[in-house]
Design a protein around this motif. Sequence first.
Motif, PDB file in Angstrom:
ATOM      1  N   LEU A   1     -17.272 -34.178 -17.995  1.00  0.00           N
ATOM      2  CA  LEU A   1     -17.032 -35.398 -18.739  1.00  0.00           C
ATOM      3  C   LEU A   1     -18.060 -36.460 -17.624  1.00  0.00           C
ATOM      4  O   LEU A   1     -18.062 -36.323 -16.291  1.00  0.00           O
ATOM      5  CB  LEU A   1     -15.626 -35.791 -17.848  1.00  0.00           C
ATOM      6  N   GLY A   2     -18.540 -37.416 -18.298  1.00  0.00           N
ATOM      7  CA  GLY A   2     -19.550 -38.079 -17.682  1.00  0.00           C
ATOM      8  C   GLY A   2     -21.125 -37.404 -17.311  1.00  0.00           C
ATOM      9  O   GLY A   2     -21.854 -37.999 -17.158  1.00  0.00           O
ATOM     10  N   PHE A   3     -21.105 -36.124 -17.909  1.00  0.00           N
ATOM     11  CA  PHE A   3     -22.511 -35.373 -17.964  1.00  0.00           C
ATOM     12  C   PHE A   3     -22.512 -34.721 -19.182  1.00  0.00           C
ATOM     13  O   PHE A   3     -22.614 -33.500 -19.126  1.00  0.00           O
ATOM     14  CB  PHE A   3     -22.439 -34.405 -16.738  1.00  0.00           C
ATOM     15  N   PRO A   4     -22.645 -35.248 -20.419  1.00  0.00           N
ATOM     16  CA  PRO A   4     -22.593 -34.520 -21.400  1.00  0.00           C
ATOM     17  C   PRO A   4     -24.135 -33.669 -21.762  1.00  0.00           C
ATOM     18  O   PRO A   4     -23.947 -32.885 -22.785  1.00  0.00           O
ATOM     19  CB  PRO A   4     -22.527 -35.577 -22.683  1.00  0.00           C
ATOM     20  N   LEU A   5     -25.106 -34.267 -21.199  1.00  0.00           N
ATOM     21  CA  LEU A   5     -26.222 -33.530 -21.266  1.00  0.00           C
ATOM     22  C   LEU A   5     -26.529 -32.246 -20.471  1.00  0.00           C
ATOM     23  O   LEU A   5     -27.411 -31.258 -20.849  1.00  0.00           O
ATOM     24  CB  LEU A   5     -27.453 -34.284 -20.950  1.00  0.00           C
TER      25      LEU A   5
ATOM     26  N   ALA B   1      -6.918 -32.747 -12.577  1.00  0.00           N
ATOM     27  CA  ALA B   1      -6.610 -32.995 -13.981  1.00  0.00           C
ATOM     28  C   ALA B   1      -7.848 -32.745 -14.767  1.00  0.00           C
ATOM     29  O   ALA B   1      -7.519 -32.753 -16.050  1.00  0.00           O
ATOM     30  CB  ALA B   1      -6.767 -34.896 -14.055  1.00  0.00           C
ATOM     31  N   GLY B   2      -9.174 -32.350 -14.396  1.00  0.00           N
ATOM     32  CA  GLY B   2      -9.910 -31.904 -15.288  1.00  0.00           C
ATOM     33  C   GLY B   2     -10.659 -30.544 -14.967  1.00  0.00           C
ATOM     34  O   GLY B   2     -11.903 -30.728 -14.613  1.00  0.00           O
ATOM     35  N   PRO B   3      -9.606 -29.556 -14.824  1.00  0.00           N
ATOM     36  CA  PRO B   3     -10.335 -28.028 -14.224  1.00  0.00           C
ATOM     37  C   PRO B   3     -11.398 -27.848 -15.141  1.00  0.00           C
ATOM     38  O   PRO B   3     -11.250 -27.997 -16.464  1.00  0.00           O
ATOM     39  CB  PRO B   3      -9.156 -27.355 -14.210  1.00  0.00           C
ATOM     40  N   VAL B   4     -12.370 -26.950 -14.838  1.00  0.00           N
ATOM     41  CA  VAL B   4     -13.212 -26.142 -15.863  1.00  0.00           C
ATOM     42  C   VAL B   4     -12.803 -24.758 -15.895  1.00  0.00           C
ATOM     43  O   VAL B   4     -12.383 -23.991 -14.768  1.00  0.00           O
ATOM     44  CB  VAL B   4     -14.461 -26.129 -15.058  1.00  0.00           C
TER      45      VAL B   4
ATOM     46  N   GLY C   1     -17.770 -21.780 -20.998  1.00  0.00           N
ATOM     47  CA  GLY C   1     -16.460 -22.464 -20.081  1.00  0.00           C
ATOM     48  C   GLY C   1     -16.443 -23.854 -20.719  1.00  0.00           C
ATOM     49  O   GLY C   1     -17.143 -24.296 -21.770  1.00  0.00           O
ATOM     50  N   LYS C   2     -15.432 -24.617 -20.364  1.00  0.00           N
ATOM     51  CA  LYS C   2     -14.926 -25.953 -20.933  1.00  0.00           C
ATOM     52  C   LYS C   2     -14.153 -26.544 -19.809  1.00  0.00           C
ATOM     53  O   LYS C   2     -13.226 -26.032 -19.143  1.00  0.00           O
ATOM     54  CB  LYS C   2     -14.060 -25.600 -22.187  1.00  0.00           C
ATOM     55  N   GLN C   3     -14.326 -27.846 -19.689  1.00  0.00           N
ATOM     56  CA  GLN C   3     -13.225 -28.724 -19.029  1.00  0.00           C
ATOM     57  C   GLN C   3     -12.056 -29.356 -19.716  1.00  0.00           C
ATOM     58  O   GLN C   3     -12.468 -29.751 -20.606  1.00  0.00           O
ATOM     59  CB  GLN C   3     -14.277 -30.218 -18.407  1.00  0.00           C
ATOM     60  N   VAL C   4     -11.166 -29.040 -19.346  1.00  0.00           N
ATOM     61  CA  VAL C   4      -9.888 -29.191 -19.997  1.00  0.00           C
ATOM     62  C   VAL C   4      -9.227 -30.232 -19.278  1.00  0.00           C
ATOM     63  O   VAL C   4      -9.464 -30.740 -18.156  1.00  0.00           O
ATOM     64  CB  VAL C   4      -8.731 -28.063 -20.195  1.00  0.00           C
TER      65      VAL C   4
ATOM     66  N   GLU D   1     -30.429 -30.582 -16.068  1.00  0.00           N
ATOM     67  CA  GLU D   1     -30.499 -31.618 -15.387  1.00  0.00           C
ATOM     68  C   GLU D   1     -30.738 -31.176 -13.826  1.00  0.00           C
ATOM     69  O   GLU D   1     -29.642 -31.238 -13.047  1.00  0.00           O
ATOM     70  CB  GLU D   1     -29.616 -32.666 -15.747  1.00  0.00           C
ATOM     71  N   PRO D   2     -31.875 -30.444 -13.427  1.00  0.00           N
ATOM     72  CA  PRO D   2     -31.810 -30.103 -11.886  1.00  0.00           C
ATOM     73  C   PRO D   2     -31.182 -31.053 -11.032  1.00  0.00           C
ATOM     74  O   PRO D   2     -31.113 -30.341  -9.933  1.00  0.00           O
ATOM     75  CB  PRO D   2     -33.347 -29.528 -11.861  1.00  0.00           C
ATOM     76  N   GLU D   3     -31.271 -32.408 -11.147  1.00  0.00           N
ATOM     77  CA  GLU D   3     -31.065 -33.272 -10.191  1.00  0.00           C
ATOM     78  C   GLU D   3     -29.430 -33.318  -9.973  1.00  0.00           C
ATOM     79  O   GLU D   3     -29.110 -33.965  -9.248  1.00  0.00           O
ATOM     80  CB  GLU D   3     -31.650 -34.624 -10.463  1.00  0.00           C
ATOM     81  N   ILE D   4     -28.671 -32.629 -10.899  1.00  0.00           N
ATOM     82  CA  ILE D   4     -27.312 -32.790 -10.871  1.00  0.00           C
ATOM     83  C   ILE D   4     -26.920 -31.363 -10.300  1.00  0.00           C
ATOM     84  O   ILE D   4     -27.014 -30.252 -10.808  1.00  0.00           O
ATOM     85  CB  ILE D   4     -26.587 -33.097 -12.452  1.00  0.00           C
ATOM     86  N   ALA D   5     -25.770 -31.591  -9.202  1.00  0.00           N
ATOM     87  CA  ALA D   5     -25.197 -30.262  -8.752  1.00  0.00           C
ATOM     88  C   ALA D   5     -23.787 -30.891  -8.174  1.00  0.00           C
ATOM     89  O   ALA D   5     -23.716 -31.903  -7.737  1.00  0.00           O
ATOM     90  CB  ALA D   5     -25.994 -29.789  -7.453  1.00  0.00           C
TER      91      ALA D   5
END
Length: 162
Positions: free
Chosen positions: A26-30, A111-114, A123-126, A53-57
């Motif tokens: 959620l919020g990081f679709p790419l 509320a948004g586990p992976v 995997g999927k965030q649900v 997106e290596p800047e995202i962790a």
Amino acid sequence: MEIQGTRFGELEFDENEIIYLNEGLLGFPLSKRFLLFPYGDDSSFFWLQSVDEPEIAFIVINPFEFFADLEFAVEDDDAASLSLARSEDVEIFTLVTIPEGRPEEMRTNLAGPVVVNVANRQGKQVLCKQYSPRQPLIPESMRASLRERTQEKRSGRAAGGR
């Protein structure tokens, strides 16, 4: 394979280590491909590093280590999209937020586990509406003492000139 991340520098990995979140977070679709590795030795925290997106962790946890009575139900559609057939193939983790300068207020998004099928690394965030997206990780009874220690450290550093 390797990526050049902003947080960890160069990371080398095998393709079979990638977790595929085809719908992203959620919020990081790419970001759809991630690596999961420990935050440190004997830590309950992990890093979820985006390959796309290596800047995202993200810092993540296994929520069952923090909340003993937690139960997540994976909906049939979600289980089917991940090809989940066996409960032993399921791993669940949740994203952690640590407010800058206030680690005692860290919280996790229950509320948004992976959900990850470890057999095929899909995997999927649900969505789990029954839980809070801002669940504190540290009980209120401990936060005040941690807050005091943090302030003492800051005061000590300021007095010591460091």
